[in-house]
Scaffold this motif. Structure first.
Motif, PDB file in Angstrom:
ATOM      1  N   UNK A   1      -1.764  39.264 -35.842  1.00  0.00           N
ATOM      2  CA  UNK A   1      -1.448  37.927 -36.373  1.00  0.00           C
ATOM      3  C   UNK A   1      -1.961  37.773 -37.798  1.00  0.00           C
ATOM      4  N   UNK A   2      -3.152  38.289 -38.074  1.00  0.00           N
ATOM      5  CA  UNK A   2      -3.709  38.191 -39.416  1.00  0.00           C
ATOM      6  C   UNK A   2      -2.890  39.004 -40.411  1.00  0.00           C
ATOM      7  N   UNK A   3      -2.401  40.173 -39.988  1.00  0.00           N
ATOM      8  CA  UNK A   3      -1.571  40.987 -40.878  1.00  0.00           C
ATOM      9  C   UNK A   3      -0.246  40.286 -41.189  1.00  0.00           C
ATOM     10  N   UNK A   4       0.345  39.650 -40.198  1.00  0.00           N
ATOM     11  CA  UNK A   4       1.601  38.927 -40.438  1.00  0.00           C
ATOM     12  C   UNK A   4       1.389  37.792 -41.443  1.00  0.00           C
ATOM     13  N   UNK A   5       0.263  37.082 -41.305  1.00  0.00           N
ATOM     14  CA  UNK A   5      -0.041  36.006 -42.246  1.00  0.00           C
ATOM     15  C   UNK A   5      -0.288  36.566 -43.641  1.00  0.00           C
ATOM     16  N   UNK A   6      -1.017  37.675 -43.712  1.00  0.00           N
ATOM     17  CA  UNK A   6      -1.331  38.309 -44.994  1.00  0.00           C
ATOM     18  C   UNK A   6      -0.052  38.753 -45.712  1.00  0.00           C
ATOM     19  N   UNK A   7       0.822  39.467 -45.004  1.00  0.00           N
ATOM     20  CA  UNK A   7       2.081  39.926 -45.598  1.00  0.00           C
ATOM     21  C   UNK A   7       2.954  38.732 -45.977  1.00  0.00           C
ATOM     22  N   UNK A   8       2.885  37.654 -45.173  1.00  0.00           N
ATOM     23  CA  UNK A   8       3.652  36.443 -45.484  1.00  0.00           C
ATOM     24  C   UNK A   8       3.235  35.821 -46.801  1.00  0.00           C
ATOM     25  N   UNK A   9       1.930  35.814 -47.092  1.00  0.00           N
ATOM     26  CA  UNK A   9       1.445  35.260 -48.366  1.00  0.00           C
ATOM     27  C   UNK A   9       1.926  36.123 -49.528  1.00  0.00           C
ATOM     28  N   UNK A  10       1.867  37.444 -49.384  1.00  0.00           N
ATOM     29  CA  UNK A  10       2.362  38.348 -50.429  1.00  0.00           C
ATOM     30  C   UNK A  10       3.843  38.092 -50.686  1.00  0.00           C
ATOM     31  N   UNK A  11       4.614  37.949 -49.613  1.00  0.00           N
ATOM     32  CA  UNK A  11       6.052  37.706 -49.750  1.00  0.00           C
ATOM     33  C   UNK A  11       6.325  36.407 -50.500  1.00  0.00           C
ATOM     34  N   UNK A  12       5.586  35.365 -50.209  1.00  0.00           N
ATOM     35  CA  UNK A  12       5.781  34.073 -50.885  1.00  0.00           C
ATOM     36  C   UNK A  12       5.464  34.168 -52.381  1.00  0.00           C
ATOM     37  N   UNK A  13       4.416  34.909 -52.721  1.00  0.00           N
ATOM     38  CA  UNK A  13       4.068  35.074 -54.135  1.00  0.00           C
ATOM     39  C   UNK A  13       5.185  35.801 -54.878  1.00  0.00           C
ATOM     40  N   UNK A  14       5.723  36.866 -54.269  1.00  0.00           N
ATOM     41  CA  UNK A  14       6.801  37.623 -54.901  1.00  0.00           C
ATOM     42  C   UNK A  14       8.074  36.788 -55.018  1.00  0.00           C
ATOM     43  N   UNK A  15       8.346  35.973 -54.009  1.00  0.00           N
ATOM     44  CA  UNK A  15       9.525  35.098 -54.068  1.00  0.00           C
ATOM     45  C   UNK A  15       9.413  34.113 -55.225  1.00  0.00           C
ATOM     46  N   UNK A  16       8.229  33.588 -55.454  1.00  0.00           N
ATOM     47  CA  UNK A  16       8.025  32.684 -56.592  1.00  0.00           C
ATOM     48  C   UNK A  16       8.252  33.428 -57.906  1.00  0.00           C
ATOM     49  N   UNK A  17       7.710  34.639 -58.016  1.00  0.00           N
ATOM     50  CA  UNK A  17       7.866  35.406 -59.243  1.00  0.00           C
ATOM     51  C   UNK A  17       9.334  35.732 -59.505  1.00  0.00           C
ATOM     52  N   UNK A  18      10.062  36.062 -58.454  1.00  0.00           N
ATOM     53  CA  UNK A  18      11.492  36.362 -58.621  1.00  0.00           C
ATOM     54  C   UNK A  18      12.268  35.115 -58.991  1.00  0.00           C
ATOM     55  N   UNK A  19      11.972  34.004 -58.313  1.00  0.00           N
ATOM     56  CA  UNK A  19      12.715  32.759 -58.544  1.00  0.00           C
ATOM     57  C   UNK A  19      12.477  32.221 -59.951  1.00  0.00           C
TER      58      UNK A  19
END
Length: 706
Positions: free
Chosen positions: A453-471
């Motif tokens: 569960x912690x890994x899923x949350x961790x990867x989710x935060x990374x994904x959100x940061x990258x989505x912001x950078x792309x957007x």
């Protein structure tokens, strides 16, 4: 006259306090006020005994409870009436007595859950009337010109009311707290620096517990008011209480590290061996982490409910959040000392704002993964980071290249690596620090007891940061190779531990999230990677670790042929997500082999391989949809039970602290009032002699409020 000792006894028997004697009379069903019209005026000049009243109530059985019900009801009403007094001693003592009374009643009620003692003692209709009056008086005390110990006891009384039951949804008093909201009073106190420094912690904990009452079942006025709060002073005060606690925790941790480093190797070894035999849940560090649950939960509620609060995350904390300056600690009478040989305090190792404090705190908590308390605390940290990473303003602030901070992230000692001290405390945007923190978690928690569960949350935060950078086309100057290496290492671990992990959790879903992050770099990297060389390094890493992706592909193909695979949907999605990575690996592996054959080489250098990559981008990839999309965070239903348990822990921890505070509390009053108090004569059985204190009418009409 000297006191005489009993034969066979080594000590004298302590005389019983007058107030304790009165409690005993009340709990025997007797009326000590029957022969004295001034009894209650004199009673509230006596210092309450928290423990004695609680014990007397606890001794009562059901039959005795019915007998003393009128007395307890009278005591409750007299306490509330006395809240209207201008006499500071009586005011504080009435609040103190109410704390003792409710604490004892709740304790009795929890011991006998089938009995609704609150209704048994007060009756539903009377309880509505008197509790409404109590809330109005509390509001007046919090905002009025009263002694600070009265305000303190008022807040402790409110904490007693909200922590009466482990499950806040089963606390009958919450409905009255909802109908007569004290949110505005809390906001005004948080806005004032003096009141905030004295009472801010209590107020933030109160708000946190009140917000969680039937949060998703009915309209909670505290949820509504917190979500629309725009008072900058109050929001800053709220954040300041949280950051101060986290900063203190980080400071203590740094000091403990310094102490360990300065001690001898033998004592360090002794501590390590000793800790091997200490229960994880009982060690000091775990208890310190657990003590932060309340304020971390307060931070979660603020970032989850209130977008205005995000603006306070990067505000520098000025009040008691940094080590004192030597020049500010001198008195005018002292000569100025020679500071040339004074030890230098490196203030860069201490957090300077709330967001920095959260990052540093997380880096410390990450290192303790052997007990449930620390894991729950870390999960709460990741949920906070998830909410922050979804906010547009927070992202713009964290990616601002002009807003850089030195953050000391603490890293766990591991056998297979050496800590790179140079990168610790490097001045950089907060987004880079957050990525450092997440990379550290990925590489340091690859263990058999895998925290999925912690890994899923961790990867989710990374994904959100990258989505912001792309957007927003933000090009963060970051060593992406470290992130890619960490993610590939995670995939390698999942493949190697497949047989063990697949029985416990869905490793295909996590693998899919990781692979899609690579797909995001491959498809949209030109919009947010800082240099073209970053693309070359990405393709180099994919080819250098081609064995990992080949093994994942083989594993996925194997599970597609299993008819009884419970994760079939994620297996198919992962198979499709690997298409581009496998195409890249195949394309460049062929080009590298051709080049090696031409050059007659067998062991090329990294620069030679990069040169081959730069000259051979002639491949067609499949455009994959929704790589820059994510499901926005919602608390329900996935995390509902987690927060119920977290609130329960906060309630229990707060209740323990209340008991200690109120038990030892002593009303601070002027000397002349102490003389009035001491003029009371002893109370005989059922009688009391009037004192010379200013009289308050025995029967007082209920005051009206505008």
């Amino acid at each position: 006259m000297t006191s005489r000792k009993r034969s066979g006894s080594g000590s004298t028997k302590r005389p019983k306090e007058k107030v304790v004697y009165i409690y005993e009379l009340l709990c025997r069903g007797e009326d000590p006020s029957s022969e004295s019209p001034e009894f209650w005026n004199e009673f509230f000049l006596l210092q309450p005994n928290f423990e004695a009243l609680e014990n007397e109530i606890g001794k009562l059985n059901n039959e005795q409870l019915q007998l003393v019900k009128p007395n307890l009801n009278t005591l409750f009403q007299r306490c509330i009436e006395m809240l209207d007094t201008d006499h500071p001693k009586r005011l504080c003592n009435s609040l103190h007595t109410l704390c003792s009374l409710f604490y004892g009643i709740f304790k009795k009620s929890n011991a006998e859950p089938t009995l609704n003692i609150l209704n048994e003692i007060f009756g539903h209709e009377k309880m509505d009337e008197w509790l409404k009056l109590l809330m109005q008086y509390c509001n007046r005390i919090l905002l009025g010109d009263v002694p600070e110990n009265a305000r303190f006891m008022c807040l402790k009384l409110l904490q007693v009311l909200v922590t009466g039951t482990d499950n806040v949804n089963q606390n009958a008093l919450f409905e009255h707290l909802m109908m007569h909201s004290m949110f505005d009073a809390f906001v005004r106190l948080l806005s004032d620096p003096t009141f905030r420094s004295q009472h801010g912690h209590d107020i933030v904990i109160l708000l946190t517990i009140l917000v969680n009452y039937r949060k998703h079942e009915a309209t909670n006025p505290y949820v509504v008011q917190l979500s629309i709060l725009a008072d900058e002073l109050a929001l800053n005060g709220y954040g300041q209480m949280i950051s101060q606690s986290l900063i203190d925790f980080c400071r203590q941790y740094i000091q403990s590290l310094n102490n360990v480093q300065s001690s001898s190797w033998f004592s360090s070894l002794s501590n390590i061996v000793g800790n091997m035999f200490v229960s994880d849940e009982g060690c000091e560090r775990v208890q310190q982490i657990k003590a932060n649950n309340g304020l971390l939960l307060a931070l979660y509620e603020a970032v989850h409910l209130n977008r205005n609060f995000i603006t306070t995350l990067a505000h520098t904390q000025a009040e008691s959040s940094a080590p004192p300056s030597p020049s500010n600690t001198l008195s005018l009478a002292q000569p100025v000392p020679d500071l040339s040989n004074a030890p230098i305090i490196d203030i860069t190792q201490y957090p300077t704002n709330l967001l920095v404090a959260v990052f540093q705190y997380c880096s410390i908590v990450m290192q303790d993964n052997k007990n449930e308390s620390s894991i729950a605390n870390l999960k709460l940290c990741f949920l906070i980071l998830t909410c922050i990473s979804e906010d547009q303003y927070a992202n713009s602030m964290m990616h601002d290249s002009n807003l850089t901070f030195k953050v000391m992230l603490h890293r766990a000692q591991m056998r297979h690596r050496k800590l790179n001290v140079d990168r610790v405390g490097k001045s950089q945007p907060l987004a880079a620090t957050l990525l450092d923190l997440l990379v550290e978690f990925i590489v340091s928690h690859l263990m058999k007891k895998f925290p999925m569960e912690l890994y899923l949350l961790c990867i989710g935060v990374i994904h959100r940061i990258l989505c912001y950078q792309k957007r927003c086309r933000v090009r963060l100057n970051y060593p992406w190779k470290e992130l890619w290496s960490a993610l590939i290492g995670l995939l390698r671990f999942l493949v190697n531990q497949e047989q063990t992990l697949v029985k416990k959790c869905n490793i295909f879903h996590l693998s899919l999230q990781v692979v899609n992050i690579f797909n995001l770099f491959i498809t949209y990297g030109d919009t947010f990677l800082a240099t073209t060389n970053s693309y070359d390094e990405l393709y180099y890493e994919l080819n250098r670790e081609e064995k990992v992706f080949t093994e994942i592909h083989a594993m996925v193909l194997r599970y597609t042929t299993m008819p009884d695979c419970e994760y079939k949907d994620d297996v198919i999605k992962l198979l499709n997500a690997l298409v581009n990575i496998l195409a890249i690996v195949k394309h460049f592996q062929n080009k590298i082999k051709e080049w090696l054959a031409e050059q007659g080489l067998s062991t090329p250098t990294e620069e030679q391989i990069l040169d081959v990559v730069r000259k051979n981008y002639d491949l067609t990839l499949k455009l994959q949809d929704s790589l820059d999309q994510y499901e926005r965070y919602t608390e329900t239903p996935l995390h509902t039970n987690f927060f119920k348990l977290m609130v329960r822990d906060v309630v229990n921890d707060t209740r323990k602290h209340i008991y200690g505070y109120v038990k030892e509390a002593v009303s601070v009053i002027p000397d002349q009032e102490i003389l009035l108090s001491s003029s009371m004569t002893s109370v005989s059985a059922g009688t009391a002699t009037p004192a010379s204190a200013t009289a308050v009418p025995e029967a007082k009409a209920l005051p009206s409020f505008a």
